[in-house]
Enzyme design. Structure first.
Site, short mmCIF file in Angstrom:
data_model
loop_
_atom_site.label_atom_id
_atom_site.label_comp_id
_atom_site.label_asym_id
_atom_site.label_seq_id
_atom_site.Cartn_x
_atom_site.Cartn_y
_atom_site.Cartn_z
N LYS A 124 0.86 -1.19 0.00
CA LYS A 124 0.00 0.00 0.00
C LYS A 124 0.89 1.23 0.00
O LYS A 124 2.01 1.20 0.53
CB LYS A 124 -0.87 0.03 1.27
N ASP A 164 -6.98 4.18 -4.69
CA ASP A 164 -7.60 4.04 -3.38
C ASP A 164 -8.26 5.41 -3.15
O ASP A 164 -8.48 6.17 -4.12
CB ASP A 164 -6.56 3.69 -2.30
N1 GLU Z 1 -7.31 0.10 -2.94
C1 GLU Z 1 -8.05 -1.06 -3.24
C2 GLU Z 1 -8.08 -1.97 -2.04
O1 GLU Z 1 -8.12 -1.48 -0.93
C3 GLU Z 1 -7.64 -1.72 -4.53
C4 GLU Z 1 -6.19 -2.10 -4.62
C5 GLU Z 1 -5.75 -2.58 -5.99
O2 GLU Z 1 -6.55 -2.64 -6.90
O3 GLU Z 1 -4.57 -2.91 -6.10
O4 GLU Z 1 -8.11 -3.16 -2.13
#
Ligand code: GLU
Length: 445
Positions: A124, A164
């Site tokens: 992340k 996100d």
């Molecule tokens: N931010 C999204 C999550 O919390 C998607 C992450 C992604 O697609 O890599 O899963």
């Protein structure tokens, strides 16, 4: 493993990271019994290793606004766990972003990605940059500055960011554009890209659609008819929009949406293409408010500074941000006779609220299972990019549906507690076991 000892150690090593501690504790409490049946895990210090990120990048992001003023934000990428595949997870631009937030999100992502059945590790990233009120050019310059620092550590088989909160297709486009210029290769190093340059169909809808496929499974398992149920949704961003669209398609009636300014109660339902599309208009205005909905659709009421959890509804779907639903809200929902609560935001409920749902044996499922459709569709985007082709809506939707059904099955298989299905336990055990097995097989690295 003794959860208390591990938590005390964690607090000593990493003080001042409450969100991260919260996420870790929830997982450890769920897996304690299963873990202790595996002495080999204890010997290999799996828990001690799994709660420590593989590595963290922190960097300065300087950028110039439209008036020529220079600003400095902090950028981060947490490569949390790469045991089952390349690091994968979104980028968040929000003033609340700090290391604690991104470590909790990276930790959750590790197990969520394991649940998707696809080979993706957890990561992340983000920044405390606030996109609110910023011009398109400012956003572009910020995204470029962010990636200029990070690009060397990204790649289709290394680390694949996506969107996100505060990061949608526009931001991914700007970040990917700069990545491609610097790396001099056109690969699937980001997901959530525009469709004309490798983005997957249905990626914008996937988190919300997937969440409703999961809710459909919960309903079917508990003999509940989804059709005709009233729904309260928090947020009005991309995830909420996808959830409202699919809930409506499945015959439920969404009566509440919300923003940081309060919530909208629309007795008629947020259920016409015009109303659902208006969520996008509100989002694109960049003001982060829902109040204008009640001016545009006068039958709807706006409740300033309130949360939608006070509404009497059958289903509650937190779709905004971590810890948005607290113990008081949970009690209110129970008092109002809510049938089902599905967390769509990451850790949308406080630890006390989750404990309350579980103690009262309420039908509740956690974000890492419910919202996994987003990253699952990202995984499908990576697959399409690697194959240099693109699938149709039907193909992607079929995969997404299948994956959400699989995740639900894993939750039930591991979360049975007498005649109560403990989805929190189910999701945590299923996700953890997969990562732990991969770590055991790969030795101490
Ligand atoms: N931010 C999204 C999550 O919390 C998607 C992450 C992604 O697609 O890599 O899963």
């Amino acid at each position: 493993m003794n959860v208390k000892d591990i938590m005390a150690q964690l607090a000593e090593r990493h003080p001042g990271e409450p969100e991260f501690h919260q996420a870790v504790k929830e997982v450890l409490v769920s897996i304690e019994d299963v873990y202790n049946e595996h002495p080999e895990y204890e010997k290999a210090a799996i828990v001690e290793r799994i709660i420590e990120p593989d590595r963290i990048f922190t960097f300065r992001v300087p950028w110039v606004d439209d008036n020529g003023q220079t600003h400095v934000n902090i950028g981060y990428r947490v490569q949390f766990n790469g045991a089952i595949g390349p690091y994968k997870g979104g980028i968040r631009f929000h003033p609340s972003v700090n290391l604690s937030t991104l470590k909790f999100l990276g930790f959750e992502q590790t197990f969520k990605n394991a649940l998707t059945t696809l080979p993706m590790g957890g990561g992340k990233g983000g920044s405390d940059f606030s996109p609110r009120g910023r011009s398109d050019q400012e956003i572009m310059r910020f995204c470029q500055a962010f990636v200029t620092e990070l690009w060397r550590d990204l790649g289709p088989d290394t680390d694949v960011p996506a969107g996100d909160i505060g990061v949608g297709a526009r931001e991914v486009g700007y970040m990917y554009g700069m990545y491609k210029k610097l790396a001099r290769e056109h690969t699937g190093a980001f997901t959530g890209k525009g469709r004309s340059f490798g983005g997957s169909r249905l990626r914008p809808e996937a988190t919300g659609f997937g969440a409703l496929y999961f809710v459909e499974n919960m309903c079917a398992t508990h003999n509940i008819e989804l059709k005709g149920k009233t729904v309260a949704v928090s947020g009005f961003g991309n995830v909420a929009w996808g959830a409202v669209t699919k809930a409506t398609e499945l015959g439920a009636k969404v009566v509440a949406i919300s923003g940081p300014d309060g919530y909208i109660y629309d007795e008629d339902g947020v259920n016409t293409p015009e109303k659902i599309e208006y969520m996008t208009v509100l989002r694109n205005s960049g003001n982060d408010v829902v109040a204008p909905y009640a001016e545009k659709f006068p039958n709807a009421k706006f409740f300033a500074g309130k949360k939608p959890w006070e509404c009497k509804v059958d289903i509650a779907l937190p779709c905004a941000i971590q810890n948005e639903l607290n113990l008081e809200d949970a009690k209110q929902l129970k008092e109002n006779g809510v049938t089902l609560v599905a967390e769509v935001s990451n850790m949308g409920c406080t630890a006390e609220a989750v404990d309350f749902f579980l103690e009262n044996k309420m039908l509740f499922a956690p974000g890492k299972a419910v919202n996994a459709g987003g990253v699952a569709c990202s995984g499908l985007e990576m697959t399409q990019n690697a194959m240099h082709l693109s699938w149709t809506n039907e193909e992607v939707d079929k995969w997404l549906h299948q994956i959400m059904n699989d995740i639900h099955t894993q939750c039930i298989d591991h979360g049975k507690d007498g005649d109560y299905n403990n989805y929190v336990k189910g999701a945590n055990i299923a996700g953890f076991m997969k990562v732990a097995e991969a770590m055991m097989a790969q030795g101490v690295v």
